[in-house]
Design an enzyme around this catalytic site. Structure first.
Site, PDB file in Angstrom:
ATOM      1  N   GLU A  70      56.782  65.838  32.363  1.00  0.00           N
ATOM      2  CA  GLU A  70      56.468  66.606  32.532  1.00  0.00           C
ATOM      3  C   GLU A  70      57.087  67.398  33.374  1.00  0.00           C
ATOM      4  O   GLU A  70      57.426  68.705  33.445  1.00  0.00           O
ATOM      5  CB  GLU A  70      55.004  66.738  32.990  1.00  0.00           C
ATOM      6  CG  GLU A  70      54.014  66.106  31.503  1.00  0.00           C
ATOM      7  CD  GLU A  70      53.896  64.892  31.067  1.00  0.00           C
ATOM      8  OE1 GLU A  70      54.176  64.000  31.920  1.00  0.00           O
ATOM      9  OE2 GLU A  70      53.195  64.231  29.961  1.00  0.00           O
ATOM     10  N   HIS A 139      41.859  63.372  30.890  1.00  0.00           N
ATOM     11  CA  HIS A 139      42.189  63.827  29.945  1.00  0.00           C
ATOM     12  C   HIS A 139      41.057  65.147  29.459  1.00  0.00           C
ATOM     13  O   HIS A 139      40.495  65.183  28.506  1.00  0.00           O
ATOM     14  CB  HIS A 139      42.199  62.984  28.415  1.00  0.00           C
ATOM     15  CG  HIS A 139      43.748  62.030  29.106  1.00  0.00           C
ATOM     16  ND1 HIS A 139      42.759  60.412  29.918  1.00  0.00           N
ATOM     17  CD2 HIS A 139      44.739  62.289  28.509  1.00  0.00           C
ATOM     18  CE1 HIS A 139      44.436  59.847  29.495  1.00  0.00           C
ATOM     19  NE2 HIS A 139      45.227  60.950  28.944  1.00  0.00           N
TER      20      HIS A 139
END
Lengths: 338, 378
Positions: A70, A139
């Site tokens: 990321e 998540h």
């Protein structure tokens, strides 16, 4: 005009903006379909198949699959934005922002400000929010309040396909970094969506329902929970205004205050946590600027301050539901009358 | 005493999206003697507030619905009695009605989707047909909306006009569900599209009812191909050269958000309270579409700011078709003073307390005028 899912609406907005402007590029993990995974690249289009079909039309130079880093690809997207591209970076789950936090909040958000406006970062970060799939604490969060904290970022929380398409087109054309938060439980939602491109401006709330007795401000998927509650309340003679701010930065305070001025009662429904969340933020704004209109204390309907459970039975207790909204509305009505 | 001496007043269906309506208030007292067409009840829908008329003469025998009630389309609102009736018969009538009434299910209330037709090669028009069971004559009526509008702006006119006439509505190019290609945006081009639309539907001749820009298009078409036009009803518009409020058009084009658009749309009505949030939202949705905005700009550039605005007013005396003109006295978009000096052959009606959207604001009056005109001529 035709019926489209939230997923199709997002896909169509990206597709039309990529056709319109060759500087619009897509960067992220799995956006093309799992590079190195074998088989047909274009078959996946991300874990939720949102970017499906784009690789076929625009090729690998504009639909760029990245390694699982990321920090790496977000830096790449910011650099591309600073040097004239208009990237759409895919931060799969918003929970992963932890890995690229510096890139987003210290680089992208502050770049234009710190360089005296000499450069801009026309970057859109698409990311998934929300609980309900039992995919655990890392998540399932709603981190838009975190993004909203940082001056220099714009934050979008579309609650349906029509808004998703128009707001994403606006995000991509915006010259500042925009975090576009897609709720994963909304991807299958269907609505009439124009085939042509259209823009919904930031900072204009959607007045979803007019009632006049209680103001309910709800964000993203919670708009639908609020609508469900409003139906139940209407049978009891309580008519709700429902306001969907659409963007948390900029926030349409004016529309919220306008409604509260009429109703005198405010319930805020937010899937983000109770501390330092949008519900707290909106409550503080109304307490400061609309206090004289209030006839009852403001009630926040949010999850508890706990990590999100993966067990389905606990997770469903965690997420605000219509019953809790109904109870909150009854309570503010009782306070106002008593 | 037979049942047919009692007539139920039921919740009307004004427009395709209407599933229910809210009773604002009764305009007639119980026991009042009614003529057919008397205003008896005010009903609020998501889009607007409108007046329900008595469908039959008689006595207003019973009020079933109370102000504030939200009721589905078809619900019993009251009872009109003709001749002698007794209370027991009225009670029985209401009980029978309620026992057999099935409210429309969600989704069922919606009419069929508009259809699409392609004209001139690549222009797609969205249109609807409302067939009459026993049409008064073979010539259909086409309703043509105004600038920035869409075919659903006729919602308050369609039920009444459609009772005895075959009705067609369409979204003009650049509007609603039609394609957004308008060429140079001039009246001649758009009137040509209208002519092609009629040809494509095999309608050799029609009565044209146009509002504002739609009126200008109808008048333009009547001058170009008179054989296609059986009669003309021009509402708040006169053809090329109609004087319009340029500031309004500029503000309408510039409005991107709810507030400025609402302020703008309030100028369309004598009573600004008629502009609801839902109405503004619908226009905003249409205006947001990029290509629609381009089309509106092009039409405005030609018809409002450009050559057609400067051209002399169309000479309506040259038209072969019977002509009627309807205008709201309080029109702030196309001032009513331009009606002075119109041909004496035209049937001209100036309606009090109504603005540019006279066909919505005074729907009952306008519907009467159109029906009379079509039945009897000017």
């Amino acid at each position: 005009m035709s019926k489209k899912t939230y997923r199709q609406a997002v896909n169509e907005a990206i597709l039309q903006e990529m056709r319109r402007d060759s500087s619009v590029i897509l960067i992220g993990e799995d956006v093309a379909g799992g590079a190195g995974g074998g088989g047909e690249d274009d078959a996946w289009g991300g874990p939720m198949a949102v970017t499906k079909g784009l690789l076929g039309e625009f090729g690998a130079n504009r639909v760029i699959d990245t390694p699982i880093s990321e920090a790496g690809y977000m830096g790449m997207a910011i650099g591309a934005a600073a040097s004239g591209q208009r990237p759409v970076a895919d931060l799969m789950f918003n929970d992963f922002v932890g890995v690229c936090f510096d890139q987003v909040v210290n680089q992208a958000a502050k770049y234009r400000y710190m360089y005296g406006g000499q450069d801009k970062i026309p970057l859109t970060i698409r990311t998934m929010i929300g609980a309900g799939l039992s995919i655990s604490a890392q998540h399932s969060q709603c981190l838009y309040p975190v993004f909203s904290y940082f001056a220099g970022l714009k934050v979008v929380v579309p609650s349906g396909p029509y808004d998703a398409k128009g707001l994403l087109a606006s995000a991509i054309r915006d010259d500042d970094p925009v975090i576009f938060c897609e709720h994963k439980l909304l991807y299958e939602m269907v609505e009439e969506v124009p085939d042509e491109p259209y823009l919904i401006p930031f900072g204009e709330a959607n007045f979803v329902r007019e009632g006049g007795d209680v103001t309910i401000v709800a964000l993203s998927r919670m708009v639908h929970i609020a609508l469900e509650a409003a139906k139940i309340l209407a049978k009891e003679g309580i008519e709700c205004d429902i306001i969907d701010p659409r963007t948390t930065t900029p926030l349409d305070v004016e529309t919220i205050l306008e409604s509260v001025e009429e109703t005198g009662r405010l319930v805020i429904v937010d899937e983000a946590g109770p501390r330092c969340g949008m519900a707290s933020d909106i409550a503080s704004v109304v307490a400061e600027e609309g206090f004289s209109s209030l006839e009852a204390p403001i009630i926040k309907v949010t999850p508890p301050h706990v990590p999100i459970p993966a067990a389905p039975n606990l997770e469903s207790l965690y997420i605000p539901n219509a019953g809790r909204v109904v109870a909150a509305a009854r309570k503010v009505m009782a306070k106002a009358q008593g | 005493m037979s049942e047919n001496t009692l007539v139920g007043i039921t919740m009307p269906k004004w427009g395709m999206a209407m599933a229910s309506g809210k009773i604002v208030g009764w305009l007639a007292d119980p026991g009042a003697a009614l003529e057919k067409g008397d205003e008896i009840l005010e009903i609020e829908t998501e889009k607007t507030v409108n007046v329900l008329e008595a469908a039959a003469a008689g006595t207003l025998a019973r009020l079933v619905a109370a102000p504030g009630d939200e009721l589905p389309v078809g619900s019993l609102l009251g009872v009109i009695a003709r001749g002698d009736t007794c209370e027991a018969a009225i009670d029985g009538f209401i009980a029978d009605f309620q026992a057999s009434f099935v409210p429309p299910q969600e989704g069922e209330a919606a009419d069929e989707e508009p259809r699409q037709i392609t004209i001139d090669g690549d222009i797609t028009l969205s249109w609807r047909h409302f067939p009459a069971e026993n049409p008064a004559d073979d010539t259909p009526v086409i309703l043509i909306h105004g600038f920035g509008g869409a075919q659903n702006s006729w919602v308050l006119n369609i039920p009444r006009l459609g009772e005895r006439r075959d009705l067609y509505t369409l979204d003009l190019p650049g509007h609603g569900g039609s394609s957004k290609e308008v060429g140079d945006g001039r009246l001649a081009g758009l009137a040509g599209n209208l002519s092609a639309f009629m040809a494509a539907l095999s309608l050799p001749r029609a009565h044209l009812v146009g509002h504002s820009l739609g009126a200008s298009l109808a008048a333009t078409l009547a001058a170009r191909t008179p054989e296609q036009v059986a009669s003309l009803t021009l509402i708040s518009g006169l053809g090329a050269g109609t004087r319009v409020n340029r500031a309004y058009v500029e503000a309408f084009l510039a409005a991107e958000r709810r507030k400025p658009l609402k302020a703008c749309m309030q100028q369309l009505f004598a009573n600004p309270a008629l502009v609801t949030r839902a109405m503004v939202e619908e226009v905003l949705k249409a205006k947001r579409i990029e290509w629609a905005q381009d089309a509106l700009q092009a039409i405005a550039a030609a018809a409002v700011f450009g050559p057609e605005a400067a051209s002399p007013a169309q000479d309506l005396t040259q038209l072969a078709a019977p002509l009627q003109i309807i205008w709201g006295r309080e029109d702030r978009i196309a001032p009513a003073d331009q009606l002075a000096g119109l041909p004496a052959t035209a049937k001209c009606s100036l309606i009090d307390d109504a603005g540019h959207m006279v066909h919505m604001e005074a729907a009952t009056r306008v519907n009467d005028l159109i029906c009379d005109f079509l039945d009897r001529g000017p």
